[in-house]
Design an enzyme around this catalytic site. Structure first.
Site, mmCIF file in Angstrom:
data_model
loop_
_atom_site.group_PDB
_atom_site.id
_atom_site.type_symbol
_atom_site.label_atom_id
_atom_site.label_comp_id
_atom_site.label_asym_id
_atom_site.label_seq_id
_atom_site.Cartn_x
_atom_site.Cartn_y
_atom_site.Cartn_z
ATOM 1 N N LYS A 180 0.813 -1.221 0.000
ATOM 2 C CA LYS A 180 0.000 0.000 0.000
ATOM 3 C C LYS A 180 0.842 1.265 0.000
ATOM 4 C CE LYS A 180 -2.256 -1.309 3.756
ATOM 5 N NZ LYS A 180 -1.890 -2.721 3.895
ATOM 6 N N LYS A 181 2.145 1.128 0.049
ATOM 7 C CA LYS A 181 2.995 2.292 0.237
ATOM 8 C C LYS A 181 3.286 3.020 -1.083
ATOM 9 C CE LYS A 181 3.240 1.835 4.692
ATOM 10 N NZ LYS A 181 2.470 0.626 4.972
ATOM 11 N N LEU A 182 4.092 4.085 -0.991
ATOM 12 C CA LEU A 182 4.370 4.917 -2.165
ATOM 13 C C LEU A 182 5.001 4.119 -3.298
ATOM 14 C CD1 LEU A 182 5.681 7.963 -0.173
ATOM 15 C CD2 LEU A 182 3.704 8.002 -1.661
#
Length: 375
Positions: A180-182
């Site tokens: 879900k991160k950048l």
């Protein structure tokens, strides 16, 4: 519509890198990890970077680097993911929960200073949602008190703050590459420092106590010039099975090249949200977003009728979330709970909205329209 809250942005470049690892028939800890570490160190401007299998592992090992006496205290924000505080417990230390700044929702510096005592050995600022903690204030104060600074950068990657990349202000910076991160490696993390001596044992600590380049060793198994002890290793430190592998690093190397563009797209989306939600009664941005300056992993709002709005959006196919229930309210941390009155009350208004690099303008407008239509 069915609009996801988070989504990794992956494609052919990642598949090509994975295919190359398959063709080499080396998918464990190997050359891709080494290359990814080198590229990440260049990207953030650190002396050294070490890849691990999660930001949780990075935080655990970062604290372990200092070998603090058991029972000492670490200042952590209440408003963060569990790993920030569980990493403290893993090291037989005591988390001291600090309230949130009412404006930024980052660690409240006044409350941090008030909760400090002589048993504190470190502080872990979290750049919540990607918004910077005032590190130019926190770091000098921490040095004055003899505290180590471990930056939790799970929500940011590549943001410059007052001339330095977030993650390089403290003694050690920890990043997350969870899906879900950048940017993502599926699951994964990275730890960086400008003091290589701090990391002298980390490569052993991440791989069951063995500090050895497994890939290079494997290449010498059939080298006639090597003696029969090519396999030999020693274990001198307590290690964990925290290593990154070459499949994850293959994805990471492709993602890192895309990261500036993905961050730029996220910034465009955040600006659209901010423009579109201006003047909506009972709704305000989660924090003072500056999308032209910083990299944000999350966008959200504070809503007076949060739960009703969530149900309304759910009925329209729009996913929402809440990041987070403050840790000082969680059963596991009850023995360590401190007064974090502001965030414990304010958390009931927090709502995370969809944000990822593949979100379309049409989808963003759809979310805005349905928030504005809520009565």
């Amino acid at each position: 519509m069915n609009i996801r809250l988070f989504k990794p942005s992956v494609g052919q470049e990642e598949l090509d890198n994975i295919k190359a690892a398959f063709e080499r028939s080396w998918i464990g800890l190997g050359p891709n990890v080494n290359e990814f570490e080198e590229e990440w160190a260049k990207f953030v401007g650190s002396e050294i970077a070490i890849g691990v299998n999660s930001a949780t592992a990075a935080l655990h090992l970062a604290i372990a680097c200092f070998n603090f006496p058991k029972g000492k205290k670490v200042l952590v924000p209440s408003q963060t993911f569990a790993a920030t505080a569980t990493a403290v417990l893993y090291n037989d230390l005591v988390p001291v929960f600090v309230d949130s700044d009412p404006v930024t929702l980052g660690i409240d510096l006044d409350d941090m200073k008030a909760k400090y005592d002589e048993d504190c050995v470190a502080v872990i600022p979290v750049h919540y949602a990607g918004h910077p903690v005032p590190m130019e204030v926190l770091v000098p104060w921490a040095k004055e008190k003899g505290l180590r600074v471990i930056e939790d950068c799970a929500h940011t990657a590549g943001a410059m703050y007052k001339g330095k990349i977030l993650g390089t202000w403290g003694d050690i910076g920890c990043y997350s590459f969870e899906e879900k991160k950048l940017m993502t490696t599926g699951d994964g993390g990275m730890m960086v420092t400008n003091d290589p001596e701090l990391f002298k044992d980390v490569k052993a600590m991440r791989w069951v106590g063995i500090d050895k380049d497994n890939w290079k060793t494997a290449q010498s198994y059939t080298d006639e010039k090597r003696d029969a002890m090519h396999w030999f290793y020693e274990i001198n430190v307590l290690g964990y099975k925290y290593n990154m592998n070459d499949l994850a690093a293959a994805i990471g190397l492709a993602q890192l090249k895309k990261l500036p563009a993905m961050n730029a797209r996220r910034s465009e989306i955040i600006q659209k949200y901010m423009d579109g939600l201006q003047g909506v009664e009972g709704v305000m941005p989660l924090l003072p977003f500056e999308p032209s300056n910083y990299c944000y992993q999350m966008f959200g709002i504070r809503a007076d009728r949060r739960d009703e709005l969530m149900i309304h959006l759910k009925s329209k196919g729009i996913a929402t979330g809440c990041h987070y229930t403050p840790l000082s309210m969680q059963p596991l941390f009850t023995p360590y709970a401190k007064d974090c009155g502001f965030i414990e009350a304010e958390s009931e208004r927090l709502m995370t909205l969809p944000l990822h690099a593949d979100l379309t303008d049409e989808e963003v407008e759809y979310v805005i329209e349905n928030i504005r239509a809520f009565k």
